[in-house]
Design a protein around this motif. Structure first.
Motif, PDB file in Angstrom:
ATOM      1  N   GLU A 178     -40.246 -29.369  36.043  1.00 37.69           N
ATOM      2  CA  GLU A 178     -39.323 -29.734  34.964  1.00 37.69           C
ATOM      3  C   GLU A 178     -39.995 -29.660  33.606  1.00 37.69           C
ATOM      4  N   GLN A 179     -41.245 -30.073  33.530  1.00 38.00           N
ATOM      5  CA  GLN A 179     -41.989 -29.947  32.272  1.00 38.00           C
ATOM      6  C   GLN A 179     -41.962 -28.511  31.782  1.00 38.00           C
ATOM      7  N   LYS A 180     -42.231 -27.586  32.709  1.00 36.73           N
ATOM      8  CA  LYS A 180     -42.287 -26.172  32.325  1.00 36.73           C
ATOM      9  C   LYS A 180     -40.910 -25.675  31.897  1.00 36.73           C
ATOM     10  N   LYS A 181     -39.876 -26.110  32.602  1.00 39.89           N
ATOM     11  CA  LYS A 181     -38.519 -25.680  32.258  1.00 39.89           C
ATOM     12  C   LYS A 181     -38.108 -26.218  30.892  1.00 39.89           C
ATOM     13  N   ILE A 182     -38.380 -27.494  30.668  1.00 39.62           N
ATOM     14  CA  ILE A 182     -38.015 -28.098  29.383  1.00 39.62           C
ATOM     15  C   ILE A 182     -38.815 -27.466  28.246  1.00 39.62           C
ATOM     16  N   SER A 183     -40.096 -27.207  28.474  1.00 40.37           N
ATOM     17  CA  SER A 183     -40.927 -26.575  27.440  1.00 40.37           C
ATOM     18  C   SER A 183     -40.411 -25.186  27.106  1.00 40.37           C
ATOM     19  N   ALA A 184     -40.028 -24.415  28.133  1.00 40.31           N
ATOM     20  CA  ALA A 184     -39.494 -23.068  27.889  1.00 40.31           C
ATOM     21  C   ALA A 184     -38.183 -23.147  27.115  1.00 40.31           C
ATOM     22  N   PHE A 185     -37.347 -24.122  27.473  1.00 38.18           N
ATOM     23  CA  PHE A 185     -36.080 -24.339  26.757  1.00 38.18           C
ATOM     24  C   PHE A 185     -36.337 -24.636  25.286  1.00 38.18           C
ATOM     25  N   LEU A 186     -37.269 -25.539  25.017  1.00 38.09           N
ATOM     26  CA  LEU A 186     -37.560 -25.900  23.630  1.00 38.09           C
ATOM     27  C   LEU A 186     -38.204 -24.749  22.881  1.00 38.09           C
TER      28      LEU A 186
END
Length: 445
Positions: A178-186
């Motif tokens: 989730e960290q990676k997904k949220i970081s990519a989103f941001l």
């Protein structure tokens, strides 16, 4: 663009984080780092800087949208060796710990070369940098972290953070995927917002250039495109209408510097007999130092700054007083102060030889040459400049307001994502991630 919330939340136990998704952890920054520390000012201060060498990162280089290296300075190899403990590595997180920019932070990009920092920049090194650095960097930009910065500041004379306080900052820690997904989103969404901000900044620069060009042309060429022209004999005016004259500004205005205030004539507040504004050496036309009961200068005069941003003119439409370092120009009959306000601000550069002047006095200003249109033309040109300025200033204000809204949107998006207020696990980047046209992008944010 809207996103769902997570199915379940729990109390984080941290006031400024609020509720977080049930499956997220909350941790202190110290638990996921192996280094929190800053550098120092090299021996000799700025004299230690060299033209080439190891980049030396200062607080002005650290911004929430990345490292700004336009004004980077360098230290030599020996100084860098003496400061080996504060060397920067790729994927470090940097945060400003003193001064007006306290709390501003960014991630050191992967592949970034050798660099060092001064005492105003803290280096945060993650235990598993490849896994956590991007998440930690986004978390440090969130309003929840900014709030922790705000309540942790120390220092009576200057804001400041110490390393222990930084180590105690709380971060949300979702599972790694989730960290990676949220970081990519941001990464994606803030890049879109930043592109819009840059467009508006370019627009503001173009509007400023157009405003300058429109006013400069009007005050030196007039409003009649068919009028016969002649050489003015003054480099910065070039060719002017044939019927215009050139003279010294002292022949058009009585020029006097503001003086000291008498206590019995001064009031901080406007009341009773104290109805007349007192102006200082400032470029903000609305700034009032105080009020007087006995103004020295008539309405219709103009003021010119004598220190700091030297030579900035402001038209004054009421009786007033001026204090030291502010020059006052009281017009002779048949002279439009509004016209000369535009002329001074657009064309007169006050200098001594090739150097900008540090302080402008009445005697120094008096011999400057200016053009002299007939009074009726002066008024018509001033009215024209006022109308055109209002149009362009309105567009500039609209662009500035849009930038403010975009920056607020950016901050809110980061906050919502890193504290779990929105669920972006289902987000996928568009197939074509290239910036679309402005209207489409505005709809997206």
């Amino acid at each position: 663009m809207s996103f769902p919330q997570y199915p379940e939340y729990r109390d984080s136990g941290v006031e400024w984080l609020g509720e977080v998704p049930t499956h997220w952890e909350v941790t202190k920054l110290s638990y996921i780092t192996n280094r929190i520390g800053s550098g120092k000012t090299p021996s000799g201060g700025a004299t230690a800087y060299v033209s080439k060498g190891v980049p030396f990162i200062r607080s002005q280089n650290v911004h929430d949208n990345g490292l700004w290296l336009d004004d980077i300075v360098y230290i030599d190899e020996e100084t860098d060796r003496e400061m080996a403990w504060s060397r920067v590595r790729p994927l470090d997180v940097l945060i400003n710990i003193t001064g007006a920019s306290i709390g501003r932070s960014c991630l050191v990009p992967a592949g970034f070369g050798r660099a060092n920092v001064n005492q105003h920049v803290c280096v945060i090194r993650l235990d598993k940098a490849a896994e956590f650095s991007s998440w930690a960097a986004w978390s440090m930009k969130a309003p929840s972290t900014k709030e922790q910065v705000k309540v942790s500041q120390t220092g009576a004379a200057r804001e400041g953070l110490n390393f222990e306080q930084i180590a105690g900052f709380y971060l949300c820690m979702p599972p790694l995927n989730e960290q990676k997904k949220i970081s990519a989103f941001l990464d994606h969404e803030t890049a879109r917002i930043d592109a819009l901000v840059e467009e508006q900044q370019r627009l503001i620069a173009l509007l400023k250039e157009k405003r300058q060009a429109v006013i400069s042309h009007a005050v030196t060429k007039g409003l009649d495109p068919d009028v016969p022209m002649k050489d003015s004999g003054v480099e910065w005016f070039g060719r002017i209408p044939h019927h215009w004259a050139i003279t010294k500004i002292a022949r058009l205005f009585h020029i006097k510097a503001g003086g000291d205030l008498k206590a019995e004539l001064f009031s901080v507040e406007k009341h009773g007999d104290f109805q007349f504004p007192i102006y200082t050496n400032a470029t903000d036309s609305s700034y009032v130092y105080g009020y007087t009961s006995s103004p020295s200068f008539p309405a219709g005069s103009l003021t010119v700054t004598g220190r700091g941003d030297v030579g900035f003119a402001i038209f004054r439409d009421e009786e007033f007083e001026a204090i030291i370092r502010l020059l006052v120009l009281v017009p002779e009959k048949g002279v439009s102060s509004k016209y000369y306000t535009y002329l001074i601000n657009s064309l007169l550069a006050f200098s001594e030889g090739k150097s900008a002047i540090a302080q402008l006095s009445a005697d120094q200003m008096s011999p400057y040459q200016v053009v002299v249109p007939p009074f009726r033309e002066q008024k018509d040109i001033a009215d024209f400049c006022e109308r055109e300025s209002l149009k362009l200033d309105t567009l500039t204000d609209q662009a500035k307001n849009l930038i403010k809204l975009l920056q607020e949107r950016r901050s809110a998006l980061i906050s919502a994502a890193v504290t779990g207020k929105i669920d972006v696990r289902g987000w996928t980047p568009p197939a074509d991630s290239a910036p679309a046209d402005q209207e489409a992008r505005m709809e997206a944010v």
